[in-house]
Scaffold this motif. Structure first.
Motif, PDB file in Angstrom:
ATOM      1  N   GLY A  16       0.814  -1.216   0.000  1.00 41.16           N
ATOM      2  CA  GLY A  16       0.000   0.000   0.000  1.00 41.16           C
ATOM      3  C   GLY A  16       0.841   1.255   0.000  1.00 41.16           C
ATOM      4  N   ASP A  17       1.916   1.266  -0.774  1.00 40.69           N
ATOM      5  CA  ASP A  17       2.842   2.407  -0.901  1.00 40.69           C
ATOM      6  C   ASP A  17       3.603   2.738   0.375  1.00 40.69           C
ATOM      7  N   GLU A  18       3.594   1.840   1.349  1.00 37.96           N
ATOM      8  CA  GLU A  18       4.316   2.043   2.609  1.00 37.96           C
ATOM      9  C   GLU A  18       5.358   0.937   2.764  1.00 37.96           C
ATOM     10  N   GLU A  19       6.585   1.322   3.127  1.00 34.25           N
ATOM     11  CA  GLU A  19       7.617   0.324   3.391  1.00 34.25           C
ATOM     12  C   GLU A  19       7.494  -0.140   4.835  1.00 34.25           C
ATOM     13  N   ARG A  20       7.573  -1.450   5.017  1.00 31.48           N
ATOM     14  CA  ARG A  20       7.409  -2.041   6.350  1.00 31.48           C
ATOM     15  C   ARG A  20       8.498  -3.076   6.580  1.00 31.48           C
ATOM     16  N   LEU A  21       8.980  -3.176   7.805  1.00 28.33           N
ATOM     17  CA  LEU A  21       9.946  -4.192   8.195  1.00 28.33           C
ATOM     18  C   LEU A  21       9.190  -5.228   9.011  1.00 28.33           C
ATOM     19  N   VAL A  22       9.215  -6.489   8.549  1.00 24.21           N
ATOM     20  CA  VAL A  22       8.385  -7.514   9.182  1.00 24.21           C
ATOM     21  C   VAL A  22       9.170  -8.790   9.468  1.00 24.21           C
ATOM     22  N   GLN A  23       8.722  -9.501  10.502  1.00 23.72           N
ATOM     23  CA  GLN A  23       9.172 -10.857  10.788  1.00 23.72           C
ATOM     24  C   GLN A  23       8.152 -11.778  10.114  1.00 23.72           C
TER      25      GLN A  23
ATOM     26  N   VAL B  89       7.552  -4.867  12.674  1.00 27.05           N
ATOM     27  CA  VAL B  89       8.360  -4.241  13.718  1.00 27.05           C
ATOM     28  C   VAL B  89       8.618  -2.763  13.461  1.00 27.05           C
ATOM     29  N   ALA B  90       8.474  -2.316  12.225  1.00 27.66           N
ATOM     30  CA  ALA B  90       8.694  -0.900  11.900  1.00 27.66           C
ATOM     31  C   ALA B  90       8.081  -0.594  10.548  1.00 27.66           C
ATOM     32  N   GLY B  91       7.876   0.695  10.309  1.00 25.12           N
ATOM     33  CA  GLY B  91       7.407   1.137   8.999  1.00 25.12           C
ATOM     34  C   GLY B  91       6.015   1.720   9.040  1.00 25.12           C
ATOM     35  N   GLY B  92       5.494   1.995   7.851  1.00 27.18           N
ATOM     36  CA  GLY B  92       4.206   2.640   7.712  1.00 27.18           C
ATOM     37  C   GLY B  92       3.040   1.697   7.965  1.00 27.18           C
TER      38      GLY B  92
ATOM     39  N   SER C  10      -3.446   1.715   9.235  1.00 23.79           N
ATOM     40  CA  SER C  10      -4.222   1.774  10.483  1.00 23.79           C
ATOM     41  C   SER C  10      -3.567   2.663  11.532  1.00 23.79           C
ATOM     42  N   GLY C  11      -2.302   3.042  11.289  1.00 26.45           N
ATOM     43  CA  GLY C  11      -1.583   3.836  12.271  1.00 26.45           C
ATOM     44  C   GLY C  11      -0.782   2.999  13.253  1.00 26.45           C
ATOM     45  N   ALA C  12      -0.972   1.689  13.226  1.00 28.70           N
ATOM     46  CA  ALA C  12      -0.235   0.791  14.121  1.00 28.70           C
ATOM     47  C   ALA C  12       1.000   0.281  13.374  1.00 28.70           C
ATOM     48  N   SER C  13       2.164   0.827  13.718  1.00 28.90           N
ATOM     49  CA  SER C  13       3.378   0.454  12.984  1.00 28.90           C
ATOM     50  C   SER C  13       3.994  -0.841  13.489  1.00 28.90           C
TER      51      SER C  13
END
Length: 102
Positions: free
Chosen positions: A23-30, A49-52, A55-58
């Motif tokens: 959704g055009d947001e970079e996210r760091l995930v496990q 764990v980090a990123g856009g 929902s506002g919950a990073s």
């Protein structure tokens, strides 16, 4: 979707974090589980764990619909054990292609 499958399963097997553009947001995930939802869509279940976030919950548990993922890349960072709340063989999936081992 197929082009991301190998990278996602490699990250799950080696317990490496993924950088996912969703959704055009970079996210760091496990990444924990990758497979098919009951409706046939491919899903990734991961702990962000980090990123856009829309929902506002990073941070927190999230499902990522693969039809909305535009990029997946392996991170050099690792996670060393499954989160305590992780449950194998998640019933949300009709078919699991790869998942974190115990």
């Amino acid at each position: 979707m197929k082009r991301f499958e190998e990278t996602i399963c490699e990250a799950i097997r080696s317990m490496r974090l993924l950088v996912v553009v969703y959704g055009d947001e970079e996210r760091l995930v496990q990444p924990y589980v990758y497979g098919e939802y009951h409706a046939g869509e491919r899903l990734l279940s991961a702990y962000q764990v980090a990123g856009g976030s829309a929902s506002g919950a990073s941070a927190g548990w999230k499902f990522f619909r693969m039809d909305k993922v535009t990029s997946v890349a392996l991170s050099d960072r690792r996670f060393h054990s499954p989160r305590p709340e992780f449950q194998r063989n998640d019933g949300a999936f009709a078919r699991i292609l790869c998942q974190v081992s115990d």
